[in-house]
Design an enzyme around this catalytic site. Structure first.
Site, PDB file in Angstrom:
ATOM      1  N   LYS A  15      26.322  91.424   6.783  1.00  0.00           N
ATOM      2  CA  LYS A  15      27.349  91.504   6.469  1.00  0.00           C
ATOM      3  C   LYS A  15      28.636  90.990   6.638  1.00  0.00           C
ATOM      4  O   LYS A  15      29.145  90.063   5.474  1.00  0.00           O
ATOM      5  CB  LYS A  15      28.224  92.856   6.192  1.00  0.00           C
ATOM      6  CG  LYS A  15      27.308  93.493   6.098  1.00  0.00           C
ATOM      7  CD  LYS A  15      28.145  95.302   5.476  1.00  0.00           C
ATOM      8  CE  LYS A  15      28.847  95.760   7.283  1.00  0.00           C
ATOM      9  NZ  LYS A  15      27.659  96.140   8.433  1.00  0.00           N
ATOM     10  N   ARG A  90      31.058 103.740   3.968  1.00  0.00           N
ATOM     11  CA  ARG A  90      30.562 104.799   4.072  1.00  0.00           C
ATOM     12  C   ARG A  90      30.033 105.895   4.213  1.00  0.00           C
ATOM     13  O   ARG A  90      28.926 106.245   5.396  1.00  0.00           O
ATOM     14  CB  ARG A  90      30.930 104.043   5.846  1.00  0.00           C
ATOM     15  CG  ARG A  90      30.242 102.708   6.516  1.00  0.00           C
ATOM     16  CD  ARG A  90      31.754 102.724   8.167  1.00  0.00           C
ATOM     17  NE  ARG A  90      30.580 101.462   8.872  1.00  0.00           N
ATOM     18  CZ  ARG A  90      30.945 100.722   9.468  1.00  0.00           C
ATOM     19  NH1 ARG A  90      32.264  99.771   8.015  1.00  0.00           N
ATOM     20  NH2 ARG A  90      30.694  99.565  10.342  1.00  0.00           N
ATOM     21  N   ARG A 129      26.011  89.160  19.818  1.00  0.00           N
ATOM     22  CA  ARG A 129      27.745  88.679  19.089  1.00  0.00           C
ATOM     23  C   ARG A 129      28.737  88.175  19.889  1.00  0.00           C
ATOM     24  O   ARG A 129      28.422  88.931  20.789  1.00  0.00           O
ATOM     25  CB  ARG A 129      27.444  89.544  17.775  1.00  0.00           C
ATOM     26  CG  ARG A 129      29.051  89.191  17.154  1.00  0.00           C
ATOM     27  CD  ARG A 129      28.074  90.281  15.926  1.00  0.00           C
ATOM     28  NE  ARG A 129      28.594  91.690  15.871  1.00  0.00           N
ATOM     29  CZ  ARG A 129      28.455  92.889  14.795  1.00  0.00           C
ATOM     30  NH1 ARG A 129      28.618  91.883  14.018  1.00  0.00           N
ATOM     31  NH2 ARG A 129      29.247  93.726  14.675  1.00  0.00           N
ATOM     32  N   ARG A 162      32.976  91.575  20.683  1.00  0.00           N
ATOM     33  CA  ARG A 162      33.806  93.368  19.614  1.00  0.00           C
ATOM     34  C   ARG A 162      33.194  94.185  20.983  1.00  0.00           C
ATOM     35  O   ARG A 162      32.679  94.170  21.568  1.00  0.00           O
ATOM     36  CB  ARG A 162      32.947  93.835  19.231  1.00  0.00           C
ATOM     37  CG  ARG A 162      33.974  92.724  17.321  1.00  0.00           C
ATOM     38  CD  ARG A 162      33.145  93.151  16.469  1.00  0.00           C
ATOM     39  NE  ARG A 162      33.108  94.087  15.934  1.00  0.00           N
ATOM     40  CZ  ARG A 162      32.790  94.846  14.681  1.00  0.00           C
ATOM     41  NH1 ARG A 162      32.565  93.620  14.218  1.00  0.00           N
ATOM     42  NH2 ARG A 162      32.368  95.645  14.769  1.00  0.00           N
ATOM     43  N   ARG A 173      26.614 104.175  16.322  1.00  0.00           N
ATOM     44  CA  ARG A 173      26.925 103.348  15.588  1.00  0.00           C
ATOM     45  C   ARG A 173      26.327 103.617  14.241  1.00  0.00           C
ATOM     46  O   ARG A 173      25.830 103.486  12.996  1.00  0.00           O
ATOM     47  CB  ARG A 173      27.268 101.687  15.157  1.00  0.00           C
ATOM     48  CG  ARG A 173      28.948 101.533  15.449  1.00  0.00           C
ATOM     49  CD  ARG A 173      29.103 100.267  16.199  1.00  0.00           C
ATOM     50  NE  ARG A 173      29.125  99.470  15.629  1.00  0.00           N
ATOM     51  CZ  ARG A 173      29.276  98.128  15.867  1.00  0.00           C
ATOM     52  NH1 ARG A 173      28.342  98.088  17.585  1.00  0.00           N
ATOM     53  NH2 ARG A 173      29.282  97.115  14.954  1.00  0.00           N
TER      54      ARG A 173
HETATM   55  P1  AMP Z   1      32.641  97.018  11.196  1.00  0.00           P
HETATM   56  O1  AMP Z   1      33.640  96.073  11.465  1.00  0.00           O
HETATM   57  O2  AMP Z   1      32.477  97.314   9.965  1.00  0.00           O
HETATM   58  O3  AMP Z   1      31.586  96.932  11.791  1.00  0.00           O
HETATM   59  O4  AMP Z   1      33.593  98.458  11.506  1.00  0.00           O
HETATM   60  C1  AMP Z   1      33.858  98.390  12.901  1.00  0.00           C
HETATM   61  C2  AMP Z   1      33.430  99.971  12.943  1.00  0.00           C
HETATM   62  O5  AMP Z   1      35.843 100.248  11.921  1.00  0.00           O
HETATM   63  C3  AMP Z   1      33.460 101.055  12.574  1.00  0.00           C
HETATM   64  O6  AMP Z   1      32.297 101.260  13.865  1.00  0.00           O
HETATM   65  C4  AMP Z   1      34.608 102.115  12.726  1.00  0.00           C
HETATM   66  O7  AMP Z   1      34.673 102.878  13.777  1.00  0.00           O
HETATM   67  C5  AMP Z   1      35.662 101.236  11.626  1.00  0.00           C
HETATM   68  N1  AMP Z   1      34.817 101.889  10.668  1.00  0.00           N
HETATM   69  C6  AMP Z   1      35.199 100.769   9.656  1.00  0.00           C
HETATM   70  N2  AMP Z   1      34.634 100.460   8.228  1.00  0.00           N
HETATM   71  C7  AMP Z   1      34.847 102.068   8.738  1.00  0.00           C
HETATM   72  C8  AMP Z   1      34.444 102.850   7.297  1.00  0.00           C
HETATM   73  N3  AMP Z   1      34.517 102.735   5.728  1.00  0.00           N
HETATM   74  N4  AMP Z   1      34.456 104.510   7.354  1.00  0.00           N
HETATM   75  C9  AMP Z   1      34.913 104.973   8.115  1.00  0.00           C
HETATM   76  N5  AMP Z   1      34.587 103.910   9.354  1.00  0.00           N
HETATM   77  C10 AMP Z   1      34.971 103.015   9.188  1.00  0.00           C
END
Ligand code: AMP
Length: 217
Positions: A15, A90, A129, A162, A173
């Site tokens: 993504k 999400r 990554r 990360r 996740r």
């Molecule tokens: P990402 O970079 O999109 O993988 O997001 C990293 C982390 O941020 C996720 O594993 C969640 O802990 C938090 N996060 C990001 N977007 C959301 C969302 N829409 N709802 C809840 N937590 C989120």
């Protein structure tokens, strides 16, 4: 042209990589809730303090917090030219809140892009990554190596892993993806908005396909 876009998919599906290329190519506003939380953690804000423990465990940040930051961002003037939501919604309550908000501000969602990918491949991608500490550009230790080890090609920043790209957080996740996020695929399919692509086709080819979709070709 489709201009208000949601990009969905499990962690590691690609993504972030697609989002960065699409927002540049189509001059869209990139709204990544993950990036917003990581920026807040870096800046040490109240939002960052709240989000940090959830993110490090791989858990979702509570809906009311996440919905609040997206509402604020999406209503800003620059989003009138089009936006790409990356990592939001999400959960079903987030999708319902977005649906209400987009009606209210008259910025309807044009398409929901779902990038699909199998679990073994996701684990391989996420465990290798690396991201740039400064600009967030994505790399992979095998498939997307920088020209100089540990250094970002784009800005010269330091590459890092990360904190939530470890085995335990990844399991959490993926489980949130299956239980909380996957139901959104039916939700958007029922609205006639869902387009699914195979993330295994490779980043360049996928970008070409998505470009065609957005241009309406
Ligand atoms: P990402 O970079 O999109 O993988 O997001 C990293 C982390 O941020 C996720 O594993 C969640 O802990 C938090 N996060 C990001 N977007 C959301 C969302 N829409 N709802 C809840 N937590 C989120």
């Amino acid at each position: 042209m489709l201009k208000n876009i949601i990009l969905m998919g499990p962690p590691g599906a690609g993504k972030g990589t697609q989002a960065k290329k699409l927002v540049t190519g189509f001059n869209l506003i990139h709204i990544s809730t993950g990036d917003m939380f990581r920026d807040a953690i870096k800046a040490g804000t109240e939002l960052g303090k709240l989000a940090q423990s959830y993110i490090e465990r791989g858990d979702l940040v509570p809906d009311e917090v996440t919905i609040g930051i997206v509402k604020e961002r999406l209503a800003q003037d620059d989003c009138a030219k089009g936006f790409l939501l990356d990592g939001f919604p999400r959960t079903i309550p987030q999708a319902e809140a977005l649906s209400e908000l987009s009606k209210e501000i008259k910025r309807p969602i044009d398409v929901v892009i779902n990038i699909d990918c199998d679990k073994d491949e996701l684990i391989r991608r996420i465990s290798g990554r690396r991201v740039c500490k400064s600009c967030g550009a994505p790399y992979h230790v095998e498939t997307m190596r920088p020209k100089v080890e540990g250094v970002c090609d784009l800005c010269g920043g330091e590459l890092m892993q990360r904190k939530d790209d470890n085995k335990d957080a990844l399991e959490v996740r993926l489980s949130h993806y299956v239980h909380d996020t996957k139901p959104l695929l039916d939700y958007y399919a029922n609205l006639g908005l869902l387009k699914t692509y195979d993330g295994a086709m490779g980043s360049e080819k996928l970008f070409d396909e998505l470009t065609k979709l957005i241009k309406g070709e």
